[in-house]
Design a protein around this motif. Structure first.
Motif, short mmCIF file in Angstrom:
data_model
loop_
_atom_site.label_atom_id
_atom_site.label_comp_id
_atom_site.label_asym_id
_atom_site.label_seq_id
_atom_site.Cartn_x
_atom_site.Cartn_y
_atom_site.Cartn_z
N ARG A 68 -6.74 5.80 5.66
CA ARG A 68 -5.87 6.81 6.47
C ARG A 68 -4.87 7.40 5.29
O ARG A 68 -4.22 8.64 5.45
N SER A 69 -4.52 6.78 4.18
CA SER A 69 -3.37 7.20 3.18
C SER A 69 -4.05 8.02 2.24
O SER A 69 -3.54 8.79 1.60
N GLY B 143 -18.77 -3.30 12.68
CA GLY B 143 -18.45 -2.08 13.72
C GLY B 143 -17.30 -1.20 13.15
O GLY B 143 -16.66 -0.63 14.01
N HIS B 144 -16.80 -1.42 11.76
CA HIS B 144 -15.68 -0.52 11.30
C HIS B 144 -15.97 0.94 11.52
O HIS B 144 -16.97 1.41 11.24
N PRO B 145 -14.97 1.58 11.95
CA PRO B 145 -14.85 3.08 12.38
C PRO B 145 -15.22 3.84 11.05
O PRO B 145 -15.93 4.90 11.13
N HIS B 146 -14.94 3.23 9.79
CA HIS B 146 -15.29 4.09 8.38
C HIS B 146 -16.28 3.36 7.80
O HIS B 146 -16.39 2.85 6.72
N ARG B 147 -17.51 3.10 8.63
CA ARG B 147 -18.71 2.22 8.01
C ARG B 147 -18.84 2.51 6.54
O ARG B 147 -18.88 3.44 5.94
N LEU C 181 0.85 -1.25 -0.02
CA LEU C 181 -0.27 0.11 -0.27
C LEU C 181 0.80 1.28 0.19
O LEU C 181 0.60 2.15 -0.68
N HIS C 182 1.97 1.36 0.77
CA HIS C 182 2.74 2.42 0.67
C HIS C 182 3.54 2.57 -0.73
O HIS C 182 3.55 3.85 -1.04
N ASP D 86 -7.98 -3.73 9.06
CA ASP D 86 -6.64 -3.00 9.17
C ASP D 86 -6.25 -2.34 8.08
O ASP D 86 -5.55 -1.26 7.86
N THR D 87 -6.11 -3.47 6.76
CA THR D 87 -6.03 -2.85 5.42
C THR D 87 -6.59 -1.92 5.03
O THR D 87 -6.12 -0.79 4.29
#
Length: 102
Positions: A43-44, A64-68, A10-11, A36-37
Motif C-alpha cells: 500500500r506504500s 488467501g492474501h488479497p494481493h496474491r 517501513l515508514h 500485514d507487513t
C-alpha cells in the motif's frame, strides 16, 4: 520485531526514498505479521521481493492474501530439477488459485 517497529521501519524507509523491499530470512513467511507487513509495504507503493523456501505457502493467510503472490513453479523446477517441499507447496498454491507460472 514487534509490529509497531515494523510499521515505523517501513515508514522510515519509504520517507528516505526506498522503493524496493526484500523479505527474506530464515523463512519470512514464519513471521506472524508477514501478511500485514506485506500489505503495508504494498500500500506504500514499494516493490516487493519475497525469498522463501515455500514451506509455509499452505497457510491460509498467505494463500488467501488479497494481493496474491505470483509463484513461478516452472522456473523453480527447471533450476532445481527436483520435486522438493517448495514445488509441493507451490503446487498447493496453484490448486488454490494462486498463479504459479510466469
Amino acid at each position: 520485531m514487534p509490529w509497531q517497529d515494523k510499521v515505523r521501519l517501513l515508514h522510515l524507509l519509504w520517507e528516505v526514498g526506498l522503493l524496493w523491499v526484500r523479505f527474506t530470512g530464515g523463512e519470512p513467511l514464519i513471521d506472524r505479521d508477514f501478511a500485514d507487513t506485506y500489505t503495508l509495504a504494498h500500500r506504500s507503493g514499494m516493490l516487493i521481493q519475497i525469498l522463501t523456501n515455500g514451506s509455509r505457502l499452505h497457510r491460509l493467510e498467505v494463500i488467501g492474501h488479497p494481493h496474491r503472490f505470483g509463484f513461478d513453479w516452472w522456473t523453480h523446477r527447471a533450476a532445481t530439477g527436483t520435486n522438493t517441499a517448495s514445488t509441493t507447496a507451490i503446487a498447493t498454491a496453484d490448486s488454490h488459485g494462486v498463479c504459479t507460472h510466469a
